[in-house]
Design an enzyme around this catalytic site. Structure first.
Site, mmCIF file in Angstrom:
data_model
loop_
_atom_site.group_PDB
_atom_site.id
_atom_site.type_symbol
_atom_site.label_atom_id
_atom_site.label_comp_id
_atom_site.label_asym_id
_atom_site.label_seq_id
_atom_site.Cartn_x
_atom_site.Cartn_y
_atom_site.Cartn_z
ATOM 1 C CG ASN A 144 55.865 54.620 23.358
ATOM 2 O OD1 ASN A 144 55.769 53.422 23.603
ATOM 3 N ND2 ASN A 144 57.024 55.272 23.393
ATOM 4 C CG ASP A 188 60.812 59.795 17.504
ATOM 5 O OD1 ASP A 188 61.889 59.199 17.593
ATOM 6 O OD2 ASP A 188 59.823 59.335 16.877
ATOM 7 C CE LYS A 236 48.405 66.987 40.043
ATOM 8 N NZ LYS A 236 47.202 66.820 40.818
ATOM 9 C CG PHE A 294 62.310 46.824 15.976
ATOM 10 C CD1 PHE A 294 63.476 46.224 16.402
ATOM 11 C CD2 PHE A 294 61.133 46.069 15.940
ATOM 12 C CE1 PHE A 294 63.496 44.890 16.788
ATOM 13 C CE2 PHE A 294 61.138 44.740 16.321
ATOM 14 C CZ PHE A 294 62.321 44.147 16.750
ATOM 15 C CE LYS A 299 61.973 55.234 10.404
ATOM 16 N NZ LYS A 299 60.804 54.730 11.081
ATOM 17 C CE LYS A 338 66.983 55.822 12.596
ATOM 18 N NZ LYS A 338 66.115 55.623 13.748
HETATM 19 N N1 CTP Z 1 65.170 54.971 18.015
HETATM 20 C C1 CTP Z 1 66.225 55.327 18.829
HETATM 21 N N2 CTP Z 1 66.251 56.542 19.433
HETATM 22 C C2 CTP Z 1 65.264 57.427 19.220
HETATM 23 C C3 CTP Z 1 64.182 57.078 18.384
HETATM 24 C C4 CTP Z 1 64.167 55.835 17.786
HETATM 25 O O1 CTP Z 1 67.139 54.521 19.036
HETATM 26 N N3 CTP Z 1 65.321 58.604 19.817
HETATM 27 C C5 CTP Z 1 65.192 53.655 17.353
HETATM 28 C C6 CTP Z 1 64.106 52.698 17.747
HETATM 29 O O2 CTP Z 1 64.485 51.900 18.837
HETATM 30 C C7 CTP Z 1 63.937 51.850 16.489
HETATM 31 C C8 CTP Z 1 64.308 52.800 15.369
HETATM 32 O O3 CTP Z 1 65.016 53.874 15.985
HETATM 33 O O4 CTP Z 1 64.844 50.781 16.459
HETATM 34 C C9 CTP Z 1 63.187 53.343 14.547
HETATM 35 O O5 CTP Z 1 62.274 54.045 15.283
HETATM 36 P P1 CTP Z 1 61.042 54.762 14.562
HETATM 37 O O6 CTP Z 1 60.311 55.510 15.595
HETATM 38 O O7 CTP Z 1 60.298 53.810 13.684
HETATM 39 O O8 CTP Z 1 61.746 55.702 13.575
HETATM 40 P P2 CTP Z 1 62.341 57.121 13.709
HETATM 41 O O9 CTP Z 1 63.716 57.037 13.174
HETATM 42 O O10 CTP Z 1 62.172 57.639 15.070
HETATM 43 O O11 CTP Z 1 61.504 57.944 12.656
HETATM 44 P P3 CTP Z 1 59.927 58.243 12.546
HETATM 45 O O12 CTP Z 1 59.400 58.234 13.947
HETATM 46 O O13 CTP Z 1 59.868 59.545 11.883
HETATM 47 O O14 CTP Z 1 59.364 57.139 11.687
#
Ligand code: CTP
Length: 399
Positions: free
Chosen positions: A205, A275, A285, A321, A335, A339
């Site tokens: 990303n 995610d 490869k 975040f 969130k 969490k």
């Molecule tokens: N985060 C994490 N582990 C993951 C995904 C996200 O610890 N596998 C943490 C990120 O570091 C951040 C927070 O979760 O502090 C929110 O991440 P974000 O991507 O905005 O939210 P998600 O909970 O993943 O939900 P969505 O992508 O559906 O908005």
């Protein structure tokens, strides 16, 4: 009894800022002595240094008629702390290799206690391999390098190599000596993870890691010891209180976080953790064909949620975040609740100058009582400082 600080000034334009540094120490009741190179005295005068410090400048090793000819030894013993600011590439190189040919370099070799160096040089010189290698040598020997620029690389990508501001140098040393916030530890995650598809490809990303690095730097500036767990990034950090752990995948990051989570008082998950990760990565490869290629993805574990729901103690502060594009505040609060966080930092991708790939940010800081603090558009370093001061306020007031 007053603490004794010895300030070493080497020959760079930032030498004029050393005058402010002398003032900061004097104002805060330190006894200050200065040792300067000949080149430093091209930029600042002995009269100014002696007037501000209230002590005789040490510059000429061979001056006759002096009380003693071993001033460098006496000074090295007198000092409780020694800071070289600015530290040019030359003095860094000389000290790394044990060379002593003037008052400053000789005093450095005779000195045995805690040493800080605030490098200042042009960005190309800073990037030079030899300079970086010398800095590594010094760091490995326990020298505390005060990162130039706004505290670390790329916060101000134009100005890497600019000496840390004198107020910040003072704060770093004073915090260190007074042990302010010392004993506090933090885990900060930064950057994006990379999820391998095969031996050469991965899903990643656009996170630069800058926000997490700024947070780590701000915490360290306040005297907090930081474990910085970072996905792949070209950012660097030299702060003595930051211990960096590099990881690649979400699974690596989870493991690294779990290793340290139980020992810290503060957890800030600023990383853009993937995610999803490919269900079956292969270690070779994959050859190109004309057919479509379907990659099955499985969800990764939510690190933030796992760490938050399994806290080592209920004094631990956990900050997440949220990066949102729609119904930002509602989603962030959702969130925060699911969490069970103490605070969430909301970035909106709709805001200009906020989010990924910029050196600025603009966020809302929402705490578990849904109190909102609006942090307006400014450098990520400044945003980080505000977030950190809010977190430390909570910890120090046991809110
Ligand atoms: N985060 C994490 N582990 C993951 C995904 C996200 O610890 N596998 C943490 C990120 O570091 C951040 C927070 O979760 O502090 C929110 O991440 P974000 O991507 O905005 O939210 P998600 O909970 O993943 O939900 P969505 O992508 O559906 O908005």
């Amino acid at each position: 009894m007053k603490k004794h600080v010895l300030i070493g000034i080497s020959g760079g334009i930032a030498a004029y800022k050393s005058l402010t540094l002398i003032r900061s120490f004097v104002k805060n009741d330190y006894e200050v002595k200065v040792v300067a190179t000949d080149h430093a005295l091209e930029f600042v005068t002995p009269l100014t240094i002696e007037t501000l410090s209230g002590n005789k400048l040490y510059n000429n090793m061979f001056q006759t008629g002096q009380e003693r000819t071993t001033e460098h030894i006496a000074l090295a013993q007198w000092a409780d702390v020694f800071v070289v600011a600015p530290a040019t590439a030359n003095i860094i190189g000389k000290y790394a290799h044990g060379l002593a040919d003037d008052a400053l370099s000789t005093t450095l070799l005779a000195y045995k206690k805690i040493l800080f160096m605030a490098p200042a040089m042009n960005d190309a010189m800073w990037d030079n391999e030899a300079v970086q290698a010398n800095l590594k040598i010094l760091q490995n020997r326990g020298v505390k390098i005060l990162e130039p620029g706004s505290g670390f690389l790329a916060c101000n990508s134009e100005g890497k190599g600019r000496m840390m501001e004198p107020e910040k140098i003072f704060e770093a040393i004073d915090n260190y000596l007074c042990g302010k916030n010392s004993g506090l530890r933090a885990l900060v995650s930064a950057g994006g993870t990379q999820e391998p598809i095969d031996a050469v490809r991965y899903i990643g990303n656009r996170s630069s890691g800058l926000m997490g690095f700024c947070l780590a730097e701000s915490l360290a500036q306040k005297g907090v010891q930081v474990d910085l767990i970072s996905g792949p990034t070209s950012l660097t950090t030299h702060h003595p209180l930051i211990h960096r752990i590099d990881v690649q995948t979400a699974a690596d990051m989870l493991q690294a976080c779990q290793m340290v989570a139980s020992q810290v008082d503060i957890i800030i998950m600023a990383a853009a953790v993937a995610d999803y990760t490919p269900e079956h990565a292969v270690d070779y490869k994959v050859k190109k064909t004309d057919a479509t290629w379907q990659i099955h993805l499985k969800p990764t574990e939510d690190i933030l949620k796992t760490l938050s729901l399994h806290r080592a103690n209920d004094r631990q502060i956990v900050v997440g975040f949220a990066l949102e594009t729609n119904d930002e505040k509602e989603n962030a609060i959702k969130k925060l609740k699911t969490k069970q966080l103490d605070m969430i930092v909301l970035n909106s991708l709709n805001d200009k100058g906020a989010g990924f790939s910029t050196s600025t940010n603009k966020v809302l800081l929402i705490d578990k009582n849904e109190q909102v603090i609006d942090i307006p558009l400014q450098s990520k370093q400044a945003v980080a400082e505000e977030i950190v001061s809010q977190i430390l306020k909570k910890i120090n007031h046991h809110e």
